[in-house]
Design an enzyme around this catalytic site. Structure first.
Site, short mmCIF file in Angstrom:
data_model
loop_
_atom_site.label_atom_id
_atom_site.label_comp_id
_atom_site.label_asym_id
_atom_site.label_seq_id
_atom_site.Cartn_x
_atom_site.Cartn_y
_atom_site.Cartn_z
N CYS A 23 0.80 -1.21 0.00
CA CYS A 23 0.00 0.00 0.00
C CYS A 23 0.83 1.27 0.00
O CYS A 23 2.02 1.25 0.30
CB CYS A 23 -0.87 0.04 1.26
SG CYS A 23 -1.96 -1.35 1.39
N GLY A 51 0.45 0.22 -5.10
CA GLY A 51 -0.79 -0.57 -5.02
C GLY A 51 -1.68 -0.22 -6.18
O GLY A 51 -2.05 0.94 -6.34
N ASN A 125 -0.38 1.41 5.58
CA ASN A 125 0.65 0.71 4.81
C ASN A 125 1.44 -0.13 5.79
O ASN A 125 2.08 0.43 6.70
CB ASN A 125 1.56 1.72 4.10
CG ASN A 125 2.76 1.08 3.43
OD1 ASN A 125 3.80 1.70 3.30
ND2 ASN A 125 2.64 -0.14 2.99
N GLY A 126 1.41 -1.44 5.61
CA GLY A 126 2.17 -2.30 6.50
C GLY A 126 1.41 -3.58 6.78
O GLY A 126 0.56 -3.99 5.99
N CYS A 259 12.60 -1.17 6.04
CA CYS A 259 12.61 -2.24 5.02
C CYS A 259 13.63 -1.90 3.93
O CYS A 259 13.43 -0.98 3.14
CB CYS A 259 11.23 -2.39 4.40
SG CYS A 259 11.21 -3.54 3.02
N TYR A 265 13.93 -2.04 -4.33
CA TYR A 265 12.96 -2.32 -5.37
C TYR A 265 11.65 -1.53 -5.31
O TYR A 265 11.17 -1.04 -6.33
CB TYR A 265 12.64 -3.83 -5.32
CG TYR A 265 11.45 -4.30 -6.12
CD1 TYR A 265 11.34 -4.02 -7.49
CD2 TYR A 265 10.44 -5.04 -5.53
CE1 TYR A 265 10.25 -4.45 -8.22
CE2 TYR A 265 9.35 -5.49 -6.26
CZ TYR A 265 9.26 -5.19 -7.60
OH TYR A 265 8.17 -5.62 -8.32
N CYS A 408 8.19 -12.43 4.57
CA CYS A 408 8.10 -11.11 5.23
C CYS A 408 6.78 -11.05 5.97
O CYS A 408 5.74 -11.42 5.43
CB CYS A 408 8.16 -10.01 4.18
SG CYS A 408 7.88 -8.37 4.89
N CYS A 458 15.90 -3.47 8.15
CA CYS A 458 15.46 -4.85 8.27
C CYS A 458 16.06 -5.67 7.13
O CYS A 458 16.01 -5.24 5.97
CB CYS A 458 13.93 -4.91 8.19
SG CYS A 458 13.27 -6.60 8.15
N CYS A 461 14.18 -11.02 5.43
CA CYS A 461 13.89 -11.98 4.37
C CYS A 461 15.16 -12.61 3.81
O CYS A 461 15.09 -13.59 3.07
CB CYS A 461 13.05 -11.34 3.26
SG CYS A 461 13.66 -9.76 2.70
#
Ligand code: SF4
Length: 496
Positions: A23, A51, A125-126, A259, A265, A408, A458, A461
Protein backbone atom coordinates in the site's frame (compact mmCIF):
# COMPACT_ATOMS: atom_id res chain seq x y z
CA UNK A 1 0.73 -22.55 19.30
CA UNK A 2 3.10 -22.08 16.39
CA UNK A 3 1.19 -21.45 13.23
CA UNK A 4 2.27 -21.22 9.67
CA UNK A 5 1.06 -18.36 7.54
CA UNK A 6 1.01 -18.69 3.79
CA UNK A 7 2.03 -15.24 2.67
CA UNK A 8 1.69 -16.03 -0.99
CA UNK A 9 -2.02 -16.54 -1.44
CA UNK A 10 -3.95 -13.36 -2.07
CA UNK A 11 -7.22 -15.10 -1.59
CA UNK A 12 -8.12 -14.78 -5.23
CA UNK A 13 -6.38 -17.89 -6.42
CA UNK A 14 -3.68 -15.81 -8.05
CA UNK A 15 -0.03 -16.07 -7.20
CA UNK A 16 2.66 -13.49 -7.54
CA UNK A 17 5.78 -13.81 -9.63
CA UNK A 18 7.77 -11.13 -7.84
CA UNK A 19 7.70 -9.23 -4.58
CA UNK A 20 4.74 -6.92 -4.19
CA UNK A 21 4.20 -4.17 -1.66
CA UNK A 22 0.85 -3.65 -0.11
CA UNK A 23 0.00 0.00 0.00
CA UNK A 24 0.69 3.68 -0.14
CA UNK A 25 -0.91 6.41 1.96
CA UNK A 26 -1.37 10.17 1.75
CA UNK A 27 -3.05 12.86 3.84
CA UNK A 28 -3.60 16.60 3.57
CA UNK A 29 -4.56 19.28 6.06
CA UNK A 30 -4.92 22.87 4.90
CA UNK A 31 -5.94 25.94 6.88
CA UNK A 32 -7.34 27.39 3.66
CA UNK A 33 -10.24 25.30 2.36
CA UNK A 34 -9.32 23.33 -0.77
CA UNK A 35 -10.80 20.88 -3.22
CA UNK A 36 -9.44 17.97 -1.16
CA UNK A 37 -10.33 15.14 -3.61
CA UNK A 38 -8.38 16.95 -6.32
CA UNK A 39 -5.45 17.65 -4.00
CA UNK A 40 -5.33 14.01 -2.86
CA UNK A 41 -5.59 12.68 -6.39
CA UNK A 42 -2.08 13.82 -7.34
CA UNK A 43 -0.08 12.25 -4.48
CA UNK A 44 -2.08 9.05 -4.78
CA UNK A 45 -1.41 8.99 -8.52
CA UNK A 46 2.31 9.40 -7.74
CA UNK A 47 2.07 6.43 -5.34
CA UNK A 48 0.25 4.19 -7.82
CA UNK A 49 3.25 1.81 -7.99
CA UNK A 50 2.64 0.91 -4.32
CA UNK A 51 -0.79 -0.57 -5.02
CA UNK A 52 -2.76 -0.93 -8.22
CA UNK A 53 -5.83 -2.85 -7.24
CA UNK A 54 -7.87 -0.33 -5.31
CA UNK A 55 -7.85 3.30 -4.29
CA UNK A 56 -9.84 5.58 -2.05
CA UNK A 57 -10.12 8.83 -0.17
CA UNK A 58 -11.90 10.02 2.97
CA UNK A 59 -12.37 13.74 3.66
CA UNK A 60 -14.42 16.15 5.69
CA UNK A 61 -17.33 17.78 3.97
CA UNK A 62 -19.85 19.97 5.77
CA UNK A 63 -18.99 18.49 9.16
CA UNK A 64 -19.12 14.81 8.17
CA UNK A 65 -16.70 12.30 6.68
CA UNK A 66 -17.23 11.35 3.04
CA UNK A 67 -15.54 8.25 1.59
CA UNK A 68 -15.01 7.43 -2.07
CA UNK A 69 -13.25 4.12 -2.65
CA UNK A 70 -13.38 1.26 -5.11
CA UNK A 71 -11.43 -1.45 -6.89
CA UNK A 72 -9.25 -0.07 -9.67
CA UNK A 73 -6.44 2.37 -10.35
CA UNK A 74 -6.38 5.89 -8.92
CA UNK A 75 -7.44 7.53 -12.18
CA UNK A 76 -10.43 5.28 -12.74
CA UNK A 77 -11.64 5.35 -9.10
CA UNK A 78 -11.16 9.02 -8.28
CA UNK A 79 -11.52 10.92 -11.56
CA UNK A 80 -15.28 11.20 -11.21
CA UNK A 81 -14.95 12.98 -7.84
CA UNK A 82 -12.50 15.71 -8.82
CA UNK A 83 -15.17 18.30 -9.51
CA UNK A 84 -15.99 18.70 -5.81
CA UNK A 85 -17.58 22.09 -5.21
CA UNK A 86 -17.60 22.02 -1.41
CA UNK A 87 -14.17 23.04 -0.21
CA UNK A 88 -12.66 21.26 2.76
CA UNK A 89 -9.64 21.31 5.06
CA UNK A 90 -8.61 17.72 5.57
CA UNK A 91 -8.58 14.27 4.00
CA UNK A 92 -6.64 11.04 3.63
CA UNK A 93 -6.13 8.56 0.79
CA UNK A 94 -4.86 5.09 0.02
CA UNK A 95 -3.70 2.84 -2.81
CA UNK A 96 -3.78 -0.88 -2.16
CA UNK A 97 -2.50 -4.21 -3.30
CA UNK A 98 -4.83 -6.89 -2.04
CA UNK A 99 -2.83 -9.66 -0.43
CA UNK A 100 -4.56 -9.66 2.93
CA UNK A 101 -8.18 -10.64 2.49
CA UNK A 102 -8.28 -10.63 -1.28
CA UNK A 103 -9.33 -8.07 -3.83
CA UNK A 104 -12.75 -7.36 -2.36
CA UNK A 105 -14.41 -3.98 -2.09
CA UNK A 106 -14.96 -4.33 1.69
CA UNK A 107 -11.17 -4.44 2.11
CA UNK A 108 -10.58 -1.24 0.13
CA UNK A 109 -9.28 1.65 2.22
CA UNK A 110 -9.69 4.14 3.81
CA UNK A 111 -11.89 2.29 6.27
CA UNK A 112 -14.27 4.71 7.94
CA UNK A 113 -16.42 4.29 11.07
CA UNK A 114 -18.47 6.37 13.45
CA UNK A 115 -17.68 5.28 16.99
CA UNK A 116 -17.54 6.53 20.57
CA UNK A 117 -14.30 8.39 19.69
CA UNK A 118 -15.93 10.33 16.82
CA UNK A 119 -15.72 9.95 13.04
CA UNK A 120 -12.58 7.95 12.30
CA UNK A 121 -11.11 6.89 8.95
CA UNK A 122 -7.79 5.11 8.52
CA UNK A 123 -5.43 4.20 5.69
CA UNK A 124 -2.60 1.78 6.44
CA UNK A 125 0.65 0.71 4.81
CA UNK A 126 2.17 -2.30 6.50
CA UNK A 127 1.13 -5.48 8.23
CA UNK A 128 0.10 -6.02 11.84
CA UNK A 129 2.01 -9.19 12.76
CA UNK A 130 -0.04 -10.06 15.87
CA UNK A 131 -3.39 -9.72 14.04
CA UNK A 132 -4.32 -13.35 14.55
CA UNK A 133 -4.05 -13.21 18.33
CA UNK A 134 -5.76 -9.82 18.69
CA UNK A 135 -8.60 -10.76 16.34
CA UNK A 136 -9.19 -14.03 18.17
CA UNK A 137 -9.43 -12.10 21.42
CA UNK A 138 -11.91 -9.61 19.95
CA UNK A 139 -14.01 -12.38 18.35
CA UNK A 140 -14.20 -14.13 21.72
CA UNK A 141 -15.52 -10.93 23.21
CA UNK A 142 -18.20 -10.54 20.54
CA UNK A 143 -16.67 -8.15 17.99
CA UNK A 144 -17.97 -8.29 14.43
CA UNK A 145 -15.54 -7.73 11.54
CA UNK A 146 -16.70 -6.52 8.16
CA UNK A 147 -13.45 -7.07 6.32
CA UNK A 148 -10.52 -9.45 6.52
CA UNK A 149 -7.94 -6.67 6.58
CA UNK A 150 -5.76 -6.16 9.64
CA UNK A 151 -6.50 -2.43 9.49
CA UNK A 152 -10.07 -2.85 10.73
CA UNK A 153 -8.60 -4.37 13.89
CA UNK A 154 -7.12 -1.00 14.80
CA UNK A 155 -10.52 0.68 14.65
CA UNK A 156 -11.98 -2.02 16.94
CA UNK A 157 -9.22 -1.53 19.48
CA UNK A 158 -9.65 2.25 19.29
CA UNK A 159 -13.37 2.11 19.86
CA UNK A 160 -13.11 -0.38 22.74
CA UNK A 161 -10.48 1.64 24.58
CA UNK A 162 -11.62 3.13 27.88
CA UNK A 163 -9.29 6.09 27.34
CA UNK A 164 -11.30 9.34 27.51
CA UNK A 165 -10.24 10.83 24.14
CA UNK A 166 -9.51 9.63 20.62
CA UNK A 167 -5.91 10.63 20.95
CA UNK A 168 -5.28 8.77 24.20
CA UNK A 169 -7.13 5.75 22.81
CA UNK A 170 -4.96 5.88 19.70
CA UNK A 171 -1.72 5.92 21.70
CA UNK A 172 -3.03 3.00 23.76
CA UNK A 173 -4.04 1.04 20.63
CA UNK A 174 -0.74 1.60 18.87
CA UNK A 175 1.04 -0.01 21.79
CA UNK A 176 -1.10 -3.16 21.47
CA UNK A 177 -0.33 -3.82 17.80
CA UNK A 178 2.99 -5.19 16.59
CA UNK A 179 4.63 -5.11 13.21
CA UNK A 180 4.67 -2.56 10.43
CA UNK A 181 2.36 0.42 10.30
CA UNK A 182 2.71 3.71 8.54
CA UNK A 183 -0.81 5.06 8.83
CA UNK A 184 -2.87 8.17 8.32
CA UNK A 185 -6.07 8.82 10.26
CA UNK A 186 -8.83 11.31 9.68
CA UNK A 187 -10.41 12.01 13.05
CA UNK A 188 -13.18 14.58 12.81
CA UNK A 189 -11.26 17.62 11.48
CA UNK A 190 -7.76 16.38 12.38
CA UNK A 191 -5.15 14.59 10.30
CA UNK A 192 -3.03 12.10 12.24
CA UNK A 193 0.11 10.41 10.86
CA UNK A 194 1.78 7.48 12.61
CA UNK A 195 4.90 5.40 11.94
CA UNK A 196 5.59 2.26 13.95
CA UNK A 197 8.53 2.33 16.38
CA UNK A 198 10.62 -0.02 14.21
CA UNK A 199 10.03 2.25 11.20
CA UNK A 200 9.43 -0.61 8.75
CA UNK A 201 7.59 1.46 6.12
CA UNK A 202 8.50 4.96 5.05
CA UNK A 203 6.37 8.03 5.77
CA UNK A 204 7.07 11.67 5.04
CA UNK A 205 5.54 14.93 6.20
CA UNK A 206 5.84 18.11 4.14
CA UNK A 207 4.80 21.72 4.49
CA UNK A 208 3.73 24.26 1.88
CA UNK A 209 2.26 27.58 2.94
CA UNK A 210 -0.57 26.61 5.30
CA UNK A 211 -0.84 23.07 3.99
CA UNK A 212 0.60 19.93 5.65
CA UNK A 213 0.97 16.86 3.45
CA UNK A 214 1.81 13.31 4.56
CA UNK A 215 2.78 10.59 2.10
CA UNK A 216 4.62 7.28 1.84
CA UNK A 217 7.30 8.66 -0.49
CA UNK A 218 8.58 12.08 -1.45
CA UNK A 219 7.51 11.68 -5.10
CA UNK A 220 3.97 12.25 -3.75
CA UNK A 221 5.08 15.54 -2.18
CA UNK A 222 7.00 16.64 -5.28
CA UNK A 223 3.88 16.47 -7.40
CA UNK A 224 2.24 19.08 -5.11
CA UNK A 225 5.44 21.18 -5.22
CA UNK A 226 6.01 20.60 -1.51
CA UNK A 227 9.73 21.33 -1.12
CA UNK A 228 10.01 21.47 2.68
CA UNK A 229 9.70 17.98 4.08
CA UNK A 230 11.15 15.48 6.53
CA UNK A 231 10.81 11.80 7.33
CA UNK A 232 8.27 10.96 10.04
CA UNK A 233 10.50 9.33 12.66
CA UNK A 234 9.99 5.73 13.81
CA UNK A 235 7.39 5.82 16.59
CA UNK A 236 6.36 9.40 15.82
CA UNK A 237 2.70 10.42 16.03
CA UNK A 238 1.80 13.73 14.36
CA UNK A 239 -1.56 15.46 14.77
CA UNK A 240 -2.43 18.37 12.50
CA UNK A 241 -5.57 20.47 12.89
CA UNK A 242 -6.63 24.10 13.05
CA UNK A 243 -4.75 24.44 16.37
CA UNK A 244 -1.46 23.60 14.66
CA UNK A 245 0.85 20.59 14.69
CA UNK A 246 1.42 18.37 17.73
CA UNK A 247 4.06 15.61 17.95
CA UNK A 248 4.33 12.63 20.32
CA UNK A 249 6.42 9.47 20.34
CA UNK A 250 5.42 5.88 21.08
CA UNK A 251 7.77 3.92 23.35
CA UNK A 252 10.99 3.27 21.43
CA UNK A 253 11.64 -0.12 19.81
CA UNK A 254 14.89 -1.95 20.63
CA UNK A 255 16.13 -1.18 17.11
CA UNK A 256 15.02 0.42 13.88
CA UNK A 257 14.08 -1.98 11.07
CA UNK A 258 13.46 0.05 7.94
CA UNK A 259 12.61 -2.24 5.02
CA UNK A 260 15.73 -2.44 2.86
CA UNK A 261 13.55 -3.60 -0.05
CA UNK A 262 12.02 -0.14 -0.24
CA UNK A 263 15.46 0.98 -1.43
CA UNK A 264 16.22 -2.13 -3.50
CA UNK A 265 12.96 -2.32 -5.37
CA UNK A 266 9.68 -0.91 -4.07
CA UNK A 267 10.06 2.84 -3.92
CA UNK A 268 10.24 5.05 -6.99
CA UNK A 269 13.81 6.00 -7.97
CA UNK A 270 12.89 9.70 -7.90
CA UNK A 271 11.77 9.36 -4.26
CA UNK A 272 13.51 9.64 -0.97
CA UNK A 273 12.67 7.07 1.65
CA UNK A 274 14.38 6.75 5.05
CA UNK A 275 16.22 10.02 4.33
CA UNK A 276 17.94 8.31 1.42
CA UNK A 277 17.72 8.90 -2.33
CA UNK A 278 16.39 5.66 -3.81
CA UNK A 279 18.25 6.19 -7.09
CA UNK A 280 21.57 6.88 -5.38
CA UNK A 281 21.21 3.87 -3.06
CA UNK A 282 20.47 1.60 -6.02
CA UNK A 283 23.48 2.94 -7.88
CA UNK A 284 25.67 2.16 -4.88
CA UNK A 285 24.24 -1.39 -4.80
CA UNK A 286 25.03 -1.79 -8.50
CA UNK A 287 28.54 -0.43 -8.01
CA UNK A 288 29.04 -2.91 -5.14
CA UNK A 289 27.96 -5.74 -7.48
CA UNK A 290 30.58 -4.59 -9.99
CA UNK A 291 33.25 -4.56 -7.27
CA UNK A 292 32.23 -8.10 -6.30
CA UNK A 293 32.77 -9.16 -9.93
CA UNK A 294 36.04 -7.26 -10.40
CA UNK A 295 38.46 -9.88 -8.95
CA UNK A 296 37.29 -12.37 -11.58
CA UNK A 297 37.94 -10.00 -14.48
CA UNK A 298 35.46 -8.52 -16.90
CA UNK A 299 32.46 -10.71 -17.50
CA UNK A 300 30.74 -8.61 -20.09
CA UNK A 301 30.78 -6.11 -22.93
CA UNK A 302 27.64 -4.25 -21.94
CA UNK A 303 25.43 -3.62 -18.89
CA UNK A 304 21.69 -3.93 -19.42
CA UNK A 305 19.01 -3.35 -16.77
CA UNK A 306 15.76 -5.19 -16.28
CA UNK A 307 13.61 -2.04 -16.28
CA UNK A 308 12.46 -0.24 -14.28
CA UNK A 309 13.69 -1.33 -10.88
CA UNK A 310 17.04 -2.67 -12.16
CA UNK A 311 17.92 0.53 -14.03
CA UNK A 312 19.63 2.54 -11.29
CA UNK A 313 21.65 -0.47 -10.10
CA UNK A 314 22.73 -1.20 -13.69
CA UNK A 315 23.88 2.43 -14.04
CA UNK A 316 25.93 2.01 -10.86
CA UNK A 317 27.41 -1.24 -12.18
CA UNK A 318 28.34 0.40 -15.51
CA UNK A 319 29.93 3.44 -13.86
CA UNK A 320 31.97 1.30 -11.48
CA UNK A 321 33.07 -1.25 -14.08
CA UNK A 322 33.63 1.20 -16.94
CA UNK A 323 31.42 -0.94 -19.19
CA UNK A 324 28.88 0.76 -21.48
CA UNK A 325 25.25 0.90 -20.34
CA UNK A 326 22.40 0.35 -22.77
CA UNK A 327 18.63 -0.14 -22.65
CA UNK A 328 18.66 -3.63 -24.10
CA UNK A 329 15.20 -4.41 -22.76
CA UNK A 330 12.20 -2.17 -23.24
CA UNK A 331 9.24 -2.23 -20.94
CA UNK A 332 5.63 -1.98 -22.01
CA UNK A 333 4.09 0.21 -19.29
CA UNK A 334 0.58 -0.80 -20.28
CA UNK A 335 1.10 -4.40 -19.14
CA UNK A 336 -0.27 -4.91 -15.63
CA UNK A 337 0.83 -7.16 -12.81
CA UNK A 338 2.11 -10.56 -13.91
CA UNK A 339 0.51 -13.54 -12.22
CA UNK A 340 1.69 -17.10 -12.32
CA UNK A 341 0.20 -18.62 -15.43
CA UNK A 342 -0.68 -22.29 -15.56
CA UNK A 343 1.61 -23.15 -18.48
CA UNK A 344 5.18 -22.16 -19.29
CA UNK A 345 4.04 -20.83 -22.68
CA UNK A 346 1.59 -18.46 -21.02
CA UNK A 347 4.20 -17.40 -18.47
CA UNK A 348 6.61 -16.58 -21.26
CA UNK A 349 3.95 -14.64 -23.11
CA UNK A 350 3.17 -12.61 -19.98
CA UNK A 351 6.84 -11.64 -19.61
CA UNK A 352 7.15 -10.89 -23.34
CA UNK A 353 4.11 -8.60 -23.04
CA UNK A 354 5.98 -6.62 -20.41
CA UNK A 355 9.64 -6.76 -21.49
CA UNK A 356 11.15 -7.10 -24.90
CA UNK A 357 14.78 -7.08 -26.10
CA UNK A 358 16.36 -4.49 -28.38
CA UNK A 359 18.31 -6.79 -30.69
CA UNK A 360 20.65 -4.09 -31.97
CA UNK A 361 21.86 -3.39 -28.42
CA UNK A 362 22.39 -7.03 -27.54
CA UNK A 363 23.50 -8.95 -30.63
CA UNK A 364 26.93 -10.57 -30.27
CA UNK A 365 27.59 -9.04 -26.83
CA UNK A 366 28.41 -10.58 -23.48
CA UNK A 367 25.57 -9.08 -21.46
CA UNK A 368 25.62 -8.20 -17.76
CA UNK A 369 21.89 -8.31 -17.01
CA UNK A 370 21.06 -6.44 -13.79
CA UNK A 371 17.83 -7.06 -11.89
CA UNK A 372 16.84 -6.22 -8.32
CA UNK A 373 16.04 -9.65 -6.90
CA UNK A 374 15.31 -13.29 -7.63
CA UNK A 375 12.17 -14.89 -6.20
CA UNK A 376 11.18 -18.09 -7.98
CA UNK A 377 13.48 -17.72 -10.97
CA UNK A 378 10.63 -18.07 -13.46
CA UNK A 379 10.91 -14.56 -14.89
CA UNK A 380 14.72 -14.70 -14.89
CA UNK A 381 14.71 -17.85 -17.01
CA UNK A 382 12.42 -16.23 -19.56
CA UNK A 383 14.44 -13.00 -19.61
CA UNK A 384 17.75 -14.82 -20.06
CA UNK A 385 16.17 -16.81 -22.86
CA UNK A 386 14.83 -13.62 -24.50
CA UNK A 387 18.25 -12.00 -24.27
CA UNK A 388 19.96 -15.01 -25.82
CA UNK A 389 17.31 -15.22 -28.52
CA UNK A 390 18.14 -11.61 -29.35
CA UNK A 391 21.70 -12.70 -30.08
CA UNK A 392 23.59 -12.25 -26.79
CA UNK A 393 26.85 -14.22 -26.79
CA UNK A 394 26.65 -14.66 -23.01
CA UNK A 395 24.25 -13.56 -20.25
CA UNK A 396 25.54 -12.94 -16.72
CA UNK A 397 22.67 -12.28 -14.33
CA UNK A 398 23.43 -9.92 -11.45
CA UNK A 399 20.97 -9.27 -8.60
CA UNK A 400 21.26 -6.12 -6.50
CA UNK A 401 19.99 -7.94 -3.39
CA UNK A 402 21.11 -10.99 -1.43
CA UNK A 403 19.31 -14.32 -1.77
CA UNK A 404 15.70 -14.13 -0.49
CA UNK A 405 15.08 -17.14 1.73
CA UNK A 406 12.43 -16.10 4.26
CA UNK A 407 8.90 -14.70 4.29
CA UNK A 408 8.10 -11.11 5.23
CA UNK A 409 5.58 -10.38 7.96
CA UNK A 410 5.84 -6.61 7.62
CA UNK A 411 3.82 -5.70 4.57
CA UNK A 412 5.53 -7.40 1.63
CA UNK A 413 4.15 -10.39 -0.25
CA UNK A 414 6.91 -13.01 -0.52
CA UNK A 415 6.21 -16.56 -1.68
CA UNK A 416 6.60 -19.50 0.70
CA UNK A 417 10.06 -20.78 1.61
CA UNK A 418 9.52 -23.82 -0.58
CA UNK A 419 8.98 -21.63 -3.63
CA UNK A 420 11.96 -19.35 -3.13
CA UNK A 421 14.62 -20.60 -5.51
CA UNK A 422 17.51 -19.63 -3.22
CA UNK A 423 16.30 -22.10 -0.61
CA UNK A 424 17.03 -24.98 -2.98
CA UNK A 425 19.81 -23.97 -5.35
CA UNK A 426 23.25 -22.37 -5.20
CA UNK A 427 23.97 -19.43 -7.54
CA UNK A 428 25.75 -21.82 -9.95
CA UNK A 429 22.77 -24.19 -9.93
CA UNK A 430 20.44 -21.23 -10.47
CA UNK A 431 22.56 -20.21 -13.47
CA UNK A 432 22.08 -23.70 -14.92
CA UNK A 433 18.35 -23.56 -14.22
CA UNK A 434 17.70 -20.14 -15.75
CA UNK A 435 20.16 -20.69 -18.62
CA UNK A 436 22.56 -17.90 -17.63
CA UNK A 437 26.34 -18.13 -17.96
CA UNK A 438 26.66 -16.98 -14.35
CA UNK A 439 24.50 -15.67 -11.49
CA UNK A 440 25.74 -13.51 -8.65
CA UNK A 441 23.83 -11.89 -5.77
CA UNK A 442 24.86 -8.80 -3.84
CA UNK A 443 26.34 -10.12 -0.58
CA UNK A 444 24.57 -8.88 2.54
CA UNK A 445 27.77 -7.24 3.79
CA UNK A 446 28.01 -5.16 0.58
CA UNK A 447 24.31 -4.29 0.74
CA UNK A 448 24.89 -2.96 4.25
CA UNK A 449 27.83 -0.92 2.94
CA UNK A 450 25.53 0.65 0.32
CA UNK A 451 23.40 2.50 2.90
CA UNK A 452 24.05 4.96 5.69
CA UNK A 453 23.22 3.61 9.16
CA UNK A 454 23.04 -0.05 8.03
CA UNK A 455 21.92 -1.19 11.48
CA UNK A 456 18.69 0.79 11.06
CA UNK A 457 17.41 -1.59 8.34
CA UNK A 458 15.46 -4.85 8.27
CA UNK A 459 17.15 -7.78 6.46
CA UNK A 460 14.82 -10.50 7.76
CA UNK A 461 13.89 -11.98 4.37
CA UNK A 462 17.59 -12.70 3.79
CA UNK A 463 18.52 -13.77 7.31
CA UNK A 464 15.36 -15.27 8.84
CA UNK A 465 16.00 -13.20 11.97
CA UNK A 466 12.94 -11.15 12.85
CA UNK A 467 12.75 -8.21 15.22
CA UNK A 468 9.30 -9.18 16.58
CA UNK A 469 7.64 -12.54 17.15
CA UNK A 470 6.41 -14.09 13.90
CA UNK A 471 4.56 -17.33 13.08
CA UNK A 472 7.45 -19.56 11.99
CA UNK A 473 7.53 -23.31 12.52
CA UNK A 474 10.06 -24.93 14.87
CA UNK A 475 12.06 -26.17 11.88
CA UNK A 476 12.17 -22.68 10.39
CA UNK A 477 13.29 -21.17 13.68
CA UNK A 478 16.07 -23.74 13.90
CA UNK A 479 17.13 -22.99 10.33
CA UNK A 480 17.11 -19.25 11.05
CA UNK A 481 19.40 -19.73 14.03
CA UNK A 482 21.86 -21.58 11.77
CA UNK A 483 21.73 -18.98 8.98
CA UNK A 484 25.11 -17.47 8.20
CA UNK A 485 23.80 -14.23 6.80
CA UNK A 486 21.98 -12.91 9.82
CA UNK A 487 22.87 -9.55 11.28
CA UNK A 488 23.87 -10.23 14.86
CA UNK A 489 21.78 -7.47 16.37
CA UNK A 490 18.38 -8.96 15.53
CA UNK A 491 16.79 -11.59 17.76
CA UNK A 492 14.81 -14.54 16.45
CA UNK A 493 11.17 -14.10 17.35
CA UNK A 494 8.39 -16.54 17.90
CA UNK A 495 4.75 -15.64 18.09
CA UNK A 496 3.10 -16.20 21.43
S1 SF4 B 1 11.48 -8.97 5.71
FE1 SF4 B 1 12.39 -8.13 3.80
S2 SF4 B 1 10.66 -7.27 2.67
FE2 SF4 B 1 9.98 -7.55 4.80
S3 SF4 B 1 10.36 -5.61 5.86
FE3 SF4 B 1 12.17 -6.88 6.17
S4 SF4 B 1 13.55 -6.33 4.44
FE4 SF4 B 1 11.50 -5.60 3.92
Amino acid sequence: MTQRVNVESDGTGSSIQSLVHHCGVAGIHSKQPLNIPEQLFFPLFALQHRGQESAGIAYRKSGRTVVYRDLGMVSSVLSRYLTETKLSNVGIGHVRYSTRGGNKVENVQPISVVCNKGDVAVAHNGNISNTRRLKAMLFDEGSIFQSSSDTELILHLLSRSRAPSFYEALLETLQLVQGAFSMVFLHDDSLVAVRDPFGFRPLYVGFKEDMTVVASETCALDILKVTEFRSVQPGEVIVVNDDGLHVDFLPAAPSHCQCIFELIYFARPDSQVFDTSVHEARKRMGAALARADAPDGRFGDIVIPVPDSGTSAALGYAEESGLPFDMGLTRNHYAGRSFIMPTSAERELAVRMKLHPVREAIRGKRVILVDDSLVRGTTARILVNLTKEAGAAEVHLRLSSPEIRWPCFFGIDIPTRQELISNHLTPDEIADTVGADSVRFLPLALLRESVDLPDSYCYSCFSGRYPVPVPLTDEELAAASRAETMPAEQPIGRIS
